[in-house]
Scaffold this active site. Structure first.
Site, PDB file in Angstrom:
ATOM      1  N   TYR A 144       0.864  -1.140  -0.020  1.00  0.00           N
ATOM      2  CA  TYR A 144      -0.045  -0.054   0.021  1.00  0.00           C
ATOM      3  C   TYR A 144       0.890   1.162  -0.163  1.00  0.00           C
ATOM      4  O   TYR A 144       0.947   2.156  -0.743  1.00  0.00           O
ATOM      5  CB  TYR A 144      -1.091   0.006   1.189  1.00  0.00           C
ATOM      6  CG  TYR A 144      -1.839   1.389   1.314  1.00  0.00           C
ATOM      7  CD1 TYR A 144      -2.790   1.654   0.381  1.00  0.00           C
ATOM      8  CD2 TYR A 144      -1.509   2.300   2.389  1.00  0.00           C
ATOM      9  CE1 TYR A 144      -3.419   2.949   0.701  1.00  0.00           C
ATOM     10  CE2 TYR A 144      -2.187   3.243   2.451  1.00  0.00           C
ATOM     11  CZ  TYR A 144      -3.206   3.610   1.789  1.00  0.00           C
ATOM     12  OH  TYR A 144      -3.941   4.838   1.828  1.00  0.00           O
TER      13      TYR A 144
HETATM   14  N1  LIG Z   1      -8.637   7.211   5.981  1.00  0.00           N
HETATM   15  C1  LIG Z   1      -7.549   7.237   6.083  1.00  0.00           C
HETATM   16  O1  LIG Z   1      -6.898   7.378   7.227  1.00  0.00           O
HETATM   17  C2  LIG Z   1      -6.684   7.715   4.785  1.00  0.00           C
HETATM   18  C3  LIG Z   1      -5.099   7.917   5.089  1.00  0.00           C
HETATM   19  C4  LIG Z   1      -4.597   8.289   4.050  1.00  0.00           C
HETATM   20  C5  LIG Z   1      -5.000   7.975   2.591  1.00  0.00           C
HETATM   21  N2  LIG Z   1      -6.273   7.660   2.450  1.00  0.00           N
HETATM   22  C6  LIG Z   1      -6.828   7.601   1.182  1.00  0.00           C
HETATM   23  O2  LIG Z   1      -7.851   8.240   0.970  1.00  0.00           O
HETATM   24  C7  LIG Z   1      -8.753   7.707  -0.094  1.00  0.00           C
HETATM   25  C8  LIG Z   1     -10.107   7.468   0.348  1.00  0.00           C
HETATM   26  O3  LIG Z   1     -10.418   6.625   1.337  1.00  0.00           O
HETATM   27  P1  LIG Z   1     -11.204   6.994   2.631  1.00  0.00           P
HETATM   28  O4  LIG Z   1     -10.228   7.049   3.874  1.00  0.00           O
HETATM   29  O5  LIG Z   1     -12.136   7.844   2.272  1.00  0.00           O
HETATM   30  O6  LIG Z   1     -11.776   5.344   2.602  1.00  0.00           O
HETATM   31  P2  LIG Z   1     -13.276   4.918   2.224  1.00  0.00           P
HETATM   32  O7  LIG Z   1     -14.562   5.446   2.903  1.00  0.00           O
HETATM   33  O8  LIG Z   1     -12.967   3.280   2.010  1.00  0.00           O
HETATM   34  O9  LIG Z   1     -13.465   5.345   0.692  1.00  0.00           O
HETATM   35  C9  LIG Z   1     -12.801   4.833  -0.473  1.00  0.00           C
HETATM   36  C10 LIG Z   1     -14.037   5.169  -1.619  1.00  0.00           C
HETATM   37  O10 LIG Z   1     -13.281   4.563  -2.872  1.00  0.00           O
HETATM   38  C11 LIG Z   1     -14.125   3.901  -3.587  1.00  0.00           C
HETATM   39  N3  LIG Z   1     -13.274   3.043  -4.386  1.00  0.00           N
HETATM   40  C12 LIG Z   1     -12.446   1.885  -4.031  1.00  0.00           C
HETATM   41  N4  LIG Z   1     -11.778   1.212  -4.992  1.00  0.00           N
HETATM   42  C13 LIG Z   1     -12.376   1.733  -6.214  1.00  0.00           C
HETATM   43  C14 LIG Z   1     -12.128   1.415  -7.369  1.00  0.00           C
HETATM   44  N5  LIG Z   1     -11.237   0.409  -7.746  1.00  0.00           N
HETATM   45  N6  LIG Z   1     -12.929   2.092  -8.282  1.00  0.00           N
HETATM   46  C15 LIG Z   1     -13.767   3.199  -7.954  1.00  0.00           C
HETATM   47  N7  LIG Z   1     -13.914   3.530  -6.679  1.00  0.00           N
HETATM   48  C16 LIG Z   1     -13.305   2.899  -5.582  1.00  0.00           C
HETATM   49  C17 LIG Z   1     -14.801   2.935  -2.431  1.00  0.00           C
HETATM   50  O11 LIG Z   1     -16.391   2.713  -3.060  1.00  0.00           O
HETATM   51  P3  LIG Z   1     -16.451   1.143  -3.613  1.00  0.00           P
HETATM   52  O12 LIG Z   1     -16.128   0.214  -2.649  1.00  0.00           O
HETATM   53  O13 LIG Z   1     -18.021   1.284  -3.884  1.00  0.00           O
HETATM   54  O14 LIG Z   1     -15.741   1.148  -5.027  1.00  0.00           O
HETATM   55  C18 LIG Z   1     -15.011   4.183  -1.413  1.00  0.00           C
HETATM   56  O15 LIG Z   1     -16.222   4.943  -1.860  1.00  0.00           O
HETATM   57  C19 LIG Z   1      -7.939   6.337  -0.584  1.00  0.00           C
HETATM   58  O16 LIG Z   1      -7.251   6.484  -1.840  1.00  0.00           O
HETATM   59  C20 LIG Z   1      -7.210   6.278   0.615  1.00  0.00           C
HETATM   60  O17 LIG Z   1      -6.116   5.324   0.263  1.00  0.00           O
HETATM   61  C21 LIG Z   1      -7.272   7.417   3.617  1.00  0.00           C
END
Ligand SMILES: NC(=O)c1ccc[n+]([C@@H]2O[C@H](COP(=O)([O-])OP(=O)(O)OC[C@H]3O[C@@H](n4cnc5c(N)ncnc54)[C@H](OP(=O)(O)O)[C@@H]3O)[C@@H](O)[C@H]2O)c1
Length: 240
Positions: A144
């Site tokens: 990741y």
């Molecule tokens: N939360 C944290 O602590 C954190 C920290 C650093 C970075 N991030 C990054 O922030 C971003 C958003 O994550 P989040 O924290 O908001 O988590 P999240 O609530 O799991 O949101 C991720 C979203 O992306 C969608 N998704 C995942 N894979 C996809 C694909 N192949 N095509 C289209 N949609 C996709 C999911 O919907 P579906 O499953 O319906 O596709 C979901 O709505 C990610 O890139 C994550 O790596 C998060």
């Protein structure tokens, strides 16, 4: 000026907050995601358009590009997450290890490359691309973090590629952000306390912290910021 904004991965968490932030300005916003039902429910809730699309599938990404209108102003490559947290057990065979790595590279790197490539011609001068990396790229991490580090490296090249077209490209690297589905219920209290303890301001990040940063990067005042990684983590990782 009202803008046209595409947010991949906009159903939940940070992507949903970003979409709502632009919508609050009256912009036209399109969100994508794989789970069509959940995507449609979010779109209705925050009054944006939705197009179901798996950002790792080139056919679906090409269909998405065809469904969008002629122009875009803001592309936010949010879709992603740590696919290791979505699989029960550790990969054992070499085949399983490589498949696990490919999953994270697909989800976090190639998803952004595919979407950007497919819609690049639609982005109008003055527009911006924001990629979402992670603090995980800076620490001892597995596939990741490696995928998010590669995303940051690609972002720098993308900036050089799109600069002459009047576009900027930046990457936001969030620290721990609560109120998302990122951890798939696997974040224990001890780990959560440690993540918050690593910050200087003693709190978890919130989706709105990232939404405001994306919104700023898309503003006219940020027009000379390009090719950068912006860390939004309450001090959990610092730069000089
Ligand atoms: N939360 C944290 O602590 C954190 C920290 C650093 C970075 N991030 C990054 O922030 C971003 C958003 O994550 P989040 O924290 O908001 O988590 P999240 O609530 O799991 O949101 C991720 C979203 O992306 C969608 N998704 C995942 N894979 C996809 C694909 N192949 N095509 C289209 N949609 C996709 C999911 O919907 P579906 O499953 O319906 O596709 C979901 O709505 C990610 O890139 C994550 O790596 C998060």
């Amino acid at each position: 000026m009202k803008r046209i904004v595409l947010v991949t991965g906009g159903s939940t968490g940070i992507g949903k907050a970003v979409a709502a932030r632009f919508r609050a300005d009256g912009d036209t916003v399109i969100i994508t995601g794989r789970n069509a039902e959940r995507l449609a429910a979010t779109a209705a809730e925050i009054d944006v358009r939705s197009i179901a699309c798996d950002a790792t599938d080139p056919g679906q990404v090409a269909d998405l590009a065809a469904e969008l209108g002629e122009h875009l102003d803001v592309l936010v490559n949010m879709a992603g997450g740590n696919t290791d947290l979505q699989r029960p057990g550790e990969p054992e065979s070499l085949e399983e290890v490589m498949a696990a790595w490919r999953e994270n590279l697909d989800a976090n790197l190639l998803s952004a490359v595919a979407t950007t490539t497919a819609v690049l011609d639609k982005l109008r001068p003055g527009g911006t691309i924001v990629n979402i990396g992670s603090i995980g790229a800076e620490y001892a991490s597995t596939s990741y973090g490696a995928a998010k580090a590669a995303l940051a490296a690609w972002n720098a090249g993308l900036s050089a590629q799109v600069g002459p077209k009047g576009l900027t490209a930046n990457l936001i690297a969030p620290g721990y952000i609560e109120e998302t589905e990122f951890f798939h219920g696997q974040l224990g209290e001890q780990k959560r306390t440690a993540l918050i303890g690593a910050t200087h301001n003693g709190r978890a990040g919130r989706p709105g912290d990232i939404a405001e940063t994306v919104h700023f990067l898309a503003s006219e005042g940020a027009g000379h910021i390009t090719g950068q990684t912006l860390h939004v983590n309450g001090g959990a990782y610092t730069t000089r």
